[in-house]
Each structure stands twice: as structure tokens, then as C-alpha cells.
Design a protein around this motif. Structure first.
Motif, short mmCIF file in Angstrom:
data_model
loop_
_atom_site.label_atom_id
_atom_site.label_comp_id
_atom_site.label_asym_id
_atom_site.label_seq_id
_atom_site.Cartn_x
_atom_site.Cartn_y
_atom_site.Cartn_z
N THR A 209 -6.64 8.43 4.42
CA THR A 209 -5.30 7.93 4.68
C THR A 209 -4.47 8.97 5.43
O THR A 209 -4.86 10.13 5.57
N PRO A 210 -3.28 8.56 5.91
CA PRO A 210 -2.39 9.54 6.54
C PRO A 210 -2.08 10.74 5.65
O PRO A 210 -1.87 11.85 6.17
N LEU A 211 -2.07 10.56 4.33
CA LEU A 211 -1.78 11.68 3.45
C LEU A 211 -2.94 12.68 3.39
O LEU A 211 -2.73 13.84 3.03
N HIS A 212 -4.14 12.27 3.74
CA HIS A 212 -5.24 13.22 3.86
C HIS A 212 -5.06 14.08 5.11
O HIS A 212 -5.32 15.29 5.10
N PHE A 220 0.54 20.22 10.29
CA PHE A 220 0.58 20.10 11.75
C PHE A 220 0.47 18.65 12.19
O PHE A 220 1.15 18.21 13.13
N TRP A 221 -0.37 17.87 11.50
CA TRP A 221 -0.64 16.50 11.94
C TRP A 221 0.32 15.48 11.33
O TRP A 221 0.14 14.27 11.53
N ARG A 222 1.37 15.94 10.67
CA ARG A 222 2.41 15.01 10.19
C ARG A 222 3.02 14.23 11.34
O ARG A 222 3.44 13.07 11.18
N GLN A 223 3.06 14.82 12.51
CA GLN A 223 3.66 14.19 13.70
C GLN A 223 2.90 12.94 14.16
O GLN A 223 3.41 12.16 14.97
N LEU A 224 1.71 12.72 13.63
CA LEU A 224 0.95 11.53 14.01
C LEU A 224 1.52 10.25 13.39
O LEU A 224 1.24 9.15 13.88
N PHE A 225 2.32 10.39 12.34
CA PHE A 225 2.67 9.23 11.52
C PHE A 225 4.19 9.05 11.46
O PHE A 225 4.95 10.02 11.46
N THR A 226 4.59 7.80 11.34
CA THR A 226 6.01 7.50 11.18
C THR A 226 6.44 7.78 9.75
O THR A 226 5.61 7.87 8.84
N ASP A 227 7.75 7.89 9.56
CA ASP A 227 8.27 8.07 8.19
C ASP A 227 7.87 6.90 7.31
O ASP A 227 7.54 7.09 6.13
N ASP A 228 7.91 5.69 7.86
CA ASP A 228 7.55 4.51 7.07
C ASP A 228 6.10 4.56 6.62
O ASP A 228 5.78 4.17 5.48
N ILE A 230 4.23 7.26 6.07
CA ILE A 230 4.10 8.28 5.03
C ILE A 230 4.72 7.80 3.72
O ILE A 230 4.12 7.92 2.64
N GLU A 231 5.91 7.23 3.81
CA GLU A 231 6.58 6.78 2.59
C GLU A 231 5.79 5.66 1.92
O GLU A 231 5.70 5.60 0.68
N GLY A 232 5.19 4.79 2.71
CA GLY A 232 4.39 3.72 2.14
C GLY A 232 3.19 4.24 1.39
O GLY A 232 2.86 3.75 0.29
N HIS A 233 2.54 5.25 1.93
CA HIS A 233 1.38 5.82 1.26
C HIS A 233 1.78 6.66 0.04
O HIS A 233 1.03 6.72 -0.94
N LEU A 234 2.96 7.27 0.09
CA LEU A 234 3.44 7.97 -1.09
C LEU A 234 3.75 6.99 -2.22
O LEU A 234 3.43 7.25 -3.39
N ASP A 235 4.35 5.85 -1.86
CA ASP A 235 4.60 4.81 -2.86
C ASP A 235 3.28 4.34 -3.48
O ASP A 235 3.20 4.15 -4.70
N ARG A 236 2.29 4.15 -2.64
CA ARG A 236 0.99 3.70 -3.12
C ARG A 236 0.34 4.76 -4.02
O ARG A 236 -0.27 4.44 -5.05
N LEU A 237 0.48 6.02 -3.63
CA LEU A 237 -0.09 7.09 -4.43
C LEU A 237 0.51 7.09 -5.84
O LEU A 237 -0.21 7.23 -6.84
N ILE A 238 1.81 6.92 -5.92
CA ILE A 238 2.46 6.86 -7.23
C ILE A 238 1.98 5.65 -8.02
O ILE A 238 1.68 5.74 -9.21
N ALA A 239 1.89 4.52 -7.35
CA ALA A 239 1.47 3.29 -8.02
C ALA A 239 0.02 3.36 -8.53
O ALA A 239 -0.33 2.68 -9.48
N ASP A 240 -0.80 4.20 -7.89
CA ASP A 240 -2.21 4.29 -8.25
C ASP A 240 -2.49 5.18 -9.45
O ASP A 240 -3.64 5.27 -9.89
N GLN A 241 -1.48 5.83 -9.99
CA GLN A 241 -1.71 6.64 -11.19
C GLN A 241 -2.15 5.72 -12.33
O GLN A 241 -1.57 4.66 -12.55
N GLN A 242 -3.18 6.12 -13.06
CA GLN A 242 -3.75 5.30 -14.11
C GLN A 242 -3.02 5.50 -15.44
O GLN A 242 -2.25 6.44 -15.61
N GLU A 243 -3.30 4.64 -16.38
CA GLU A 243 -2.64 4.72 -17.69
C GLU A 243 -2.95 6.01 -18.42
O GLU A 243 -2.15 6.47 -19.24
#
Length: 280
Positions: A209-212, A220-228, A230-243
Motif C-alpha cells: 500500500t501507499p503506507l509501505h 521521500f516517496w510521500r510525494q507520490l500520493f495525495t493527502d486523501d 494517505i488519510e484513507g489508508h491510515l483510516d483503514r489501518l486503524i480499522a484493521d486493528q483486531q479485538e
């Protein structure tokens, strides 16, 4: 329980020693020397790393993949050990092709439990892991004859074109960010063509993913991706935490212990990324 506290409990309960020491260093200001001490248990007499440091194969023999994992842990801990790294570089030089390329693994893994994907393709020297190893050594500021030889091989290989797999591309970018003028536009246009690249945060399948590519805002490669993106994948990362507080993985390691070990790895990595982006 909050994200961090739940993940901390998972690491303390289920992660192996090296991830617990890394967690303590990154999040609790523990002495990073403890990380180096934990890594020494995985280093072989030949200088390479093995013993399942990367858990998808349980082989004690040294592999390029285990050396790369050791370098990642050192970088995450912000610590450097000259002897440990030099010996690993000497081993890389001993197993490299005449041009300096190395492979992820060797047929030695066939005598031990391993994940299905750890097969013959991992015995072929290539940009994955050669470029990634070179890039990590450059990030650490480590000079070695093998690094210079392998860097020249990477330059020649990439002059022929980018790889078609996201894992090899990730490794290539580790190297390219240290070159004089990386072509960011060409990289951005190539990403959608990659196998195993997961651009859509809603996609539950395995992928890079972009976060990798940009695990921190100052990557350095953050410039490849839009804020949206990155934020979308951060939201997904949080949502993927298990019980249980940890993060799951989307492939099948060779056993229960290896699964927990890898979950410890990705859990600490998830926390580091969330911390870097101000999401904890």
C-alpha cells in the motif's frame, strides 16, 4: 481500550523478544542496545542472519531476506552496530553473483517448514532484495565494497525498466531515493501497473500500500500520493486493528508461532506509522 494501549498489550503478551525490545525502544525510551542484543541471537557464524528472523521460513541458515529484516529492525530502533552490520555485508558479498546481486533465500529453506510462497522464485538474485539492501545500507551510512558493487548492478538493472511487482518496486525505491535525480513522475505513472499494489484502501486483499512506500510523512516517496490517499489508508489501518489489540496478516505463514511472530512485526510497524502521522 485505546489503539495504543490495546496494541501494547498484544505486543507484551504475544510478540517475540526482538519486537518487544523494539517496541520498548520506540515507545518507551528503552536503551536501543537491547534491540541489538536480541538480534545477535539470529546472526550466524557466517555473518548472515537466519533462524526465522523473517518468520515465513523456519530455516536456521542465513538468507538475504533475514539480513534485510535485521537492517529494518536496526533502522526502526535508530541504532547501529558496526560489527553486526559489517559481518552481514561480508556474508552478502560471499553469496552474491559476480555482479553483486543477491537472492531472498536459497534451497536450504526446503528442509524446514515454510510458507507456500517461499519457493524457487526466491532463489533468483534480483532487485528484491538487492536494491532494498543497498538502500538500507545507504540510509544507515554504511560503506562496504559489496554495497558499491550491488549499487552499480541495481543502476544497470533499473536502466532497463522498472520491475512489474510491487514488492520489487518497493525495494527499488529504497535504492532510488539515494540516487541524484530519481524520476518521481515516472514512478508515479508506473505504480498502477504493478502486481500486488493495493491503491484502494477499501480493498481487503493482500498487497503493498501507499503506507509501505511512505511509512512516515517525511518519507521521500510521500510525494507520490495525495493527502486523501494517505488519510484513507491510515483510516483503514486503524480499522484493521483486531479485538486482541494486534493487527492481522493476509497470508499464511508456516504455523501458529510464525503467525504470531508476524503479527508482532506488523503490529509494531502499524503503531510506528500511526505515531508518525499523528494518529495515535
Amino acid at each position: 481500550m485505546k489503539i495504543f494501549e490495546a496494541a501494547r498489550e498484544f505486543v507484551r503478551r504475544d510478540a517475540r523478544l526482538v519486537e518487544r525490545r523494539l517496541f520498548a525502544t520506540v515507545f518507551e525510551a528503552a536503551d536501543p542496545g537491547g534491540v541489538v542484543d536480541a538480534l545477535r541471537g539470529y546472526q550466524n557464524a557466517d555473518g548472515g542472519f537466519g533462524h526465522g528472523l523473517e518468520p515465513d521460513k523456519r530455516c536456521p541458515d542465513s538468507t538475504g531476506l533475514d539480513v534485510e529484516t535485521a537492517f529494518d529492525i536496526l533502522l526502526a530502533a535508530g541504532v547501529h552496530d558496526d560489527d553486526l552490520v559489517r559481518r552481514a555485508c561480508d556474508w552478502l558479498q560471499s553469496v552474491a553473483t559476480e555482479d553483486g546481486a543477491v537472492a531472498l533465500a536459497s534451497p536450504a529453506i526446503e528442509g524446514y517448514p515454510r510458507a507456500v510462497h517461499m519457493a524457487e522464485w526466491t532463489y533468483v538474485p534480483g532487485l528484491n532484495p538487492t536494491a532494498g539492501l543497498v538502500g538500507r545500507l545507504q540510509t544507515m551510512g554504511v560503506e562496504h565494497p559489496w554495497r558499491d558493487q550491488a549499487a552499480a548492478w541495481c543502476a544497470d538493472a533499473l536502466a532497463k525498466g522498472f520491475p512489474d511487482d510491487a514488492h520489487a518496486m518497493h525495494e527499488s525505491l529504497e535504492y532510488l531515493e539515494h540516487t541524484s535525480e530519481p524520476d518521481v513522475t515516472a514512478v508515479r505513472e508506473w505504480l498502477p501497473k504493478l502486481a500486488h499494489y493495493r491503491a484502494d484502501a477499501a480493498d481487503p486483499e493482500y498487497g503493498v500500500t501507499p503506507l509501505h512506500f511512505a511509512p512516515t510523512p517525511d518519507s521521500f516517496w510521500r510525494q507520490l500520493f495525495t493527502d486523501d490517499q494517505i488519510e484513507g489508508h491510515l483510516d483503514r489501518l486503524i480499522a484493521d486493528q483486531q479485538e486482541d489489540g494486534g493487527w492481522a496478516i493476509t497470508w499464511e505463514p508456516p504455523g501458529v508461532a510464525a503467525t504470531l511472530e508476524y503479527r508482532g512485526i506488523v503490529t509494531v510497524a502499524a503503531l510506528r506509522t500511526l505515531k508518525a502521522y499523528g494518529r495515535l
